[in-house]
Design a protein around this motif. Sequence first.
Motif, PDB file in Angstrom:
ATOM      1  N   GLY A 111      24.196  -5.350 -30.131  1.00  0.00           N
ATOM      2  CA  GLY A 111      24.484  -3.922 -30.121  1.00  0.00           C
ATOM      3  C   GLY A 111      24.517  -3.326 -28.726  1.00  0.00           C
ATOM      4  N   GLY A 112      24.352  -4.165 -27.706  1.00  0.00           N
ATOM      5  CA  GLY A 112      24.417  -3.689 -26.327  1.00  0.00           C
ATOM      6  C   GLY A 112      23.115  -3.130 -25.789  1.00  0.00           C
ATOM      7  N   HIS A 113      21.992  -3.463 -26.441  1.00  0.00           N
ATOM      8  CA  HIS A 113      20.679  -2.965 -26.010  1.00  0.00           C
ATOM      9  C   HIS A 113      19.817  -4.115 -25.502  1.00  0.00           C
ATOM     10  CE1 HIS A 113      21.732   0.811 -27.924  1.00  0.00           C
ATOM     11  NE2 HIS A 113      22.051   0.119 -29.012  1.00  0.00           N
ATOM     12  N   THR A 114      18.854  -3.776 -24.666  1.00  0.00           N
ATOM     13  CA  THR A 114      17.912  -4.779 -24.175  1.00  0.00           C
ATOM     14  C   THR A 114      16.510  -4.376 -24.620  1.00  0.00           C
ATOM     15  OG1 THR A 114      17.748  -3.599 -22.069  1.00  0.00           O
ATOM     16  CG2 THR A 114      19.273  -5.448 -22.158  1.00  0.00           C
ATOM     17  N   PRO A 115      15.927  -5.118 -25.536  1.00  0.00           N
ATOM     18  CA  PRO A 115      14.578  -4.785 -25.993  1.00  0.00           C
ATOM     19  C   PRO A 115      13.584  -4.897 -24.848  1.00  0.00           C
ATOM     20  CG  PRO A 115      15.458  -6.677 -27.212  1.00  0.00           C
ATOM     21  CD  PRO A 115      16.453  -6.303 -26.177  1.00  0.00           C
ATOM     22  N   GLY A 116      12.654  -3.980 -24.805  1.00  0.00           N
ATOM     23  CA  GLY A 116      11.629  -3.995 -23.765  1.00  0.00           C
ATOM     24  C   GLY A 116      10.246  -3.991 -24.359  1.00  0.00           C
ATOM     25  N   PHE A 117       9.272  -4.133 -23.482  1.00  0.00           N
ATOM     26  CA  PHE A 117       7.873  -4.162 -23.881  1.00  0.00           C
ATOM     27  C   PHE A 117       7.140  -3.012 -23.205  1.00  0.00           C
ATOM     28  CE2 PHE A 117       3.456  -5.787 -23.522  1.00  0.00           C
ATOM     29  CZ  PHE A 117       3.182  -5.908 -24.872  1.00  0.00           C
ATOM     30  N   PHE A 118       7.074  -1.871 -23.891  1.00  0.00           N
ATOM     31  CA  PHE A 118       6.361  -0.679 -23.437  1.00  0.00           C
ATOM     32  C   PHE A 118       6.703  -0.282 -21.999  1.00  0.00           C
ATOM     33  CE2 PHE A 118       3.676  -2.513 -26.807  1.00  0.00           C
ATOM     34  CZ  PHE A 118       3.703  -1.450 -27.702  1.00  0.00           C
ATOM     35  N   GLY A 119       7.970  -0.450 -21.622  1.00  0.00           N
ATOM     36  CA  GLY A 119       8.438  -0.065 -20.295  1.00  0.00           C
ATOM     37  C   GLY A 119       8.036  -1.013 -19.174  1.00  0.00           C
ATOM     38  N   LEU A 120       7.343  -2.086 -19.503  1.00  0.00           N
ATOM     39  CA  LEU A 120       6.886  -3.027 -18.473  1.00  0.00           C
ATOM     40  C   LEU A 120       7.962  -4.028 -18.080  1.00  0.00           C
ATOM     41  CD1 LEU A 120       3.291  -3.720 -19.841  1.00  0.00           C
ATOM     42  CD2 LEU A 120       3.952  -2.218 -17.937  1.00  0.00           C
ATOM     43  N   PHE A 121       8.748  -4.464 -19.042  1.00  0.00           N
ATOM     44  CA  PHE A 121       9.850  -5.390 -18.781  1.00  0.00           C
ATOM     45  C   PHE A 121      10.832  -5.324 -19.937  1.00  0.00           C
ATOM     46  CE2 PHE A 121       6.641  -7.927 -21.004  1.00  0.00           C
ATOM     47  CZ  PHE A 121       7.379  -8.556 -21.996  1.00  0.00           C
ATOM     48  N   SER A 122      12.024  -5.833 -19.693  1.00  0.00           N
ATOM     49  CA  SER A 122      13.049  -5.928 -20.730  1.00  0.00           C
ATOM     50  C   SER A 122      13.457  -7.377 -20.887  1.00  0.00           C
ATOM     51  CB  SER A 122      14.273  -5.093 -20.355  1.00  0.00           C
ATOM     52  OG  SER A 122      13.953  -3.734 -20.374  1.00  0.00           O
ATOM     53  N   LEU A 123      13.847  -7.729 -22.090  1.00  0.00           N
ATOM     54  CA  LEU A 123      14.316  -9.081 -22.360  1.00  0.00           C
ATOM     55  C   LEU A 123      15.809  -9.174 -22.040  1.00  0.00           C
ATOM     56  CD1 LEU A 123      12.559  -9.672 -25.797  1.00  0.00           C
ATOM     57  CD2 LEU A 123      11.802 -10.456 -23.544  1.00  0.00           C
ATOM     58  N   PRO A 124      16.263 -10.317 -21.578  1.00  0.00           N
ATOM     59  CA  PRO A 124      17.702 -10.475 -21.332  1.00  0.00           C
ATOM     60  C   PRO A 124      18.448 -10.564 -22.661  1.00  0.00           C
ATOM     61  CG  PRO A 124      16.578 -12.564 -21.017  1.00  0.00           C
ATOM     62  CD  PRO A 124      15.505 -11.534 -21.262  1.00  0.00           C
ATOM     63  N   PRO A 125      19.749 -10.278 -22.639  1.00  0.00           N
ATOM     64  CA  PRO A 125      20.504 -10.381 -23.894  1.00  0.00           C
ATOM     65  C   PRO A 125      20.559 -11.821 -24.401  1.00  0.00           C
ATOM     66  CG  PRO A 125      21.904  -9.617 -22.082  1.00  0.00           C
ATOM     67  CD  PRO A 125      20.543  -9.832 -21.528  1.00  0.00           C
ATOM     68  N   LEU A 126      20.453 -11.967 -25.714  1.00  0.00           N
ATOM     69  CA  LEU A 126      20.588 -13.292 -26.339  1.00  0.00           C
ATOM     70  C   LEU A 126      22.050 -13.647 -26.566  1.00  0.00           C
ATOM     71  CD1 LEU A 126      17.843 -13.466 -29.121  1.00  0.00           C
ATOM     72  CD2 LEU A 126      17.963 -14.776 -27.011  1.00  0.00           C
ATOM     73  N   VAL A 127      22.858 -12.633 -26.883  1.00  0.00           N
ATOM     74  CA  VAL A 127      24.282 -12.828 -27.162  1.00  0.00           C
ATOM     75  C   VAL A 127      25.058 -11.688 -26.510  1.00  0.00           C
ATOM     76  CG1 VAL A 127      23.927 -14.057 -29.353  1.00  0.00           C
ATOM     77  CG2 VAL A 127      24.165 -11.570 -29.349  1.00  0.00           C
ATOM     78  N   ALA A 128      26.357 -11.891 -26.388  1.00  0.00           N
ATOM     79  CA  ALA A 128      27.220 -10.838 -25.867  1.00  0.00           C
ATOM     80  C   ALA A 128      27.351  -9.719 -26.897  1.00  0.00           C
ATOM     81  CB  ALA A 128      28.600 -11.411 -25.534  1.00  0.00           C
ATOM     82  N   GLU A 129      27.685  -8.541 -26.434  1.00  0.00           N
ATOM     83  CA  GLU A 129      27.874  -7.408 -27.326  1.00  0.00           C
ATOM     84  C   GLU A 129      28.996  -7.702 -28.319  1.00  0.00           C
ATOM     85  OE1 GLU A 129      28.502  -2.608 -26.849  1.00  0.00           O
ATOM     86  OE2 GLU A 129      27.861  -3.795 -25.127  1.00  0.00           O
ATOM     87  N   SER A 130      28.694  -7.479 -29.609  1.00  0.00           N
ATOM     88  CA  SER A 130      29.666  -7.785 -30.662  1.00  0.00           C
ATOM     89  C   SER A 130      29.276  -7.044 -31.925  1.00  0.00           C
ATOM     90  CB  SER A 130      29.682  -9.295 -30.919  1.00  0.00           C
ATOM     91  OG  SER A 130      30.266  -9.600 -32.163  1.00  0.00           O
ATOM     92  N   ASP A 131      30.216  -6.278 -32.477  1.00  0.00           N
ATOM     93  CA  ASP A 131      29.950  -5.565 -33.724  1.00  0.00           C
ATOM     94  C   ASP A 131      29.659  -6.537 -34.864  1.00  0.00           C
ATOM     95  OD1 ASP A 131      30.248  -3.079 -32.537  1.00  0.00           O
ATOM     96  OD2 ASP A 131      32.348  -2.867 -33.140  1.00  0.00           O
ATOM     97  N   ALA A 132      30.409  -7.615 -34.937  1.00  0.00           N
ATOM     98  CA  ALA A 132      30.231  -8.591 -36.018  1.00  0.00           C
ATOM     99  C   ALA A 132      28.850  -9.248 -35.933  1.00  0.00           C
ATOM    100  CB  ALA A 132      31.334  -9.648 -35.969  1.00  0.00           C
ATOM    101  N   LEU A 133      28.451  -9.667 -34.727  1.00  0.00           N
ATOM    102  CA  LEU A 133      27.131 -10.284 -34.556  1.00  0.00           C
ATOM    103  C   LEU A 133      26.018  -9.270 -34.808  1.00  0.00           C
ATOM    104  CD1 LEU A 133      27.657 -12.611 -31.455  1.00  0.00           C
ATOM    105  CD2 LEU A 133      27.536 -13.246 -33.881  1.00  0.00           C
ATOM    106  N   HIS A 134      26.242  -8.020 -34.408  1.00  0.00           N
ATOM    107  CA  HIS A 134      25.248  -6.974 -34.657  1.00  0.00           C
ATOM    108  C   HIS A 134      25.024  -6.799 -36.156  1.00  0.00           C
ATOM    109  CE1 HIS A 134      23.699  -2.860 -35.184  1.00  0.00           C
ATOM    110  NE2 HIS A 134      22.986  -3.172 -34.109  1.00  0.00           N
ATOM    111  N   GLU A 135      26.103  -6.799 -36.924  1.00  0.00           N
ATOM    112  CA  GLU A 135      25.990  -6.662 -38.382  1.00  0.00           C
ATOM    113  C   GLU A 135      25.213  -7.825 -38.987  1.00  0.00           C
ATOM    114  OE1 GLU A 135      26.871  -4.116 -40.417  1.00  0.00           O
ATOM    115  OE2 GLU A 135      27.342  -3.031 -38.568  1.00  0.00           O
ATOM    116  N   ILE A 136      25.492  -9.032 -38.524  1.00  0.00           N
ATOM    117  CA  ILE A 136      24.762 -10.212 -39.016  1.00  0.00           C
ATOM    118  C   ILE A 136      23.280 -10.084 -38.673  1.00  0.00           C
ATOM    119  CG2 ILE A 136      24.439 -12.701 -38.705  1.00  0.00           C
ATOM    120  CD1 ILE A 136      27.534 -12.831 -38.276  1.00  0.00           C
ATOM    121  N   GLY A 137      23.003  -9.747 -37.410  1.00  0.00           N
ATOM    122  CA  GLY A 137      21.611  -9.580 -36.982  1.00  0.00           C
ATOM    123  C   GLY A 137      20.893  -8.504 -37.772  1.00  0.00           C
ATOM    124  N   GLU A 138      21.600  -7.410 -38.041  1.00  0.00           N
ATOM    125  CA  GLU A 138      21.012  -6.313 -38.799  1.00  0.00           C
ATOM    126  C   GLU A 138      20.664  -6.758 -40.225  1.00  0.00           C
ATOM    127  OE1 GLU A 138      21.904  -1.686 -38.567  1.00  0.00           O
ATOM    128  OE2 GLU A 138      23.522  -2.804 -39.554  1.00  0.00           O
TER     129      GLU A 138
END
Length: 180
Positions: A111-138
């Motif tokens: 979905g084009g977002h980077t999950p973070g941990f309480f503002g201390l760090f963010s995780l790198p993307p696992l996959v490229a931005e994709s509506d189809a992959l976002h739907e599967i993940g959701e």
Amino acid sequence: MQLRDTPFDYGTVTRWLHWLTAAAIVLMLAIGWFAGYLPESTEHTLMGFHVSLGVGVLGLGILRVLWRTTNRKRPPRDADFPGRLATLMQWALIALLVIIPLSGWFMASAGGHTPGFFGLFSLPPLVAESDALHEIGEEVHEILPWILVGVLALHVAGTLKHHYVDRDATLQRMVRGTPQ
């Protein structure tokens, strides 16, 4: 204070990992299911907290796998069906503690977002931005928590059986170590 498990007792590390994980899971499930019923600004804040908790649960899940595989002197289980089922359910819980946050990370990345941990760090993307992959993940991220609830229900039922039917010290060992 004993850090490691023994054949008679759960160590401090096991107990802390268990109860920290339990608290995080209860919070995450509550936020994930009920935040959508709140005003948008509150929902956004709570979902940020949910994501940070998810990153923490992923870390706890990985720690639990490592601890469980290196800390092998746990109180024994019977080799009968209930004992094997309890072992299977505990490994299923641990697997879900890793897989559910990974599905959230996958969904956020797609979905084009980077999950973070309480503002201390963010995780790198696992996959490229994709509506189809976002739907599967959701979809995966919405289904797996229900499986987790089912496994947790079996876990709690087994705990209550040990405490009230078998009248053994399993619950006491997980709450405070060796019963007095």
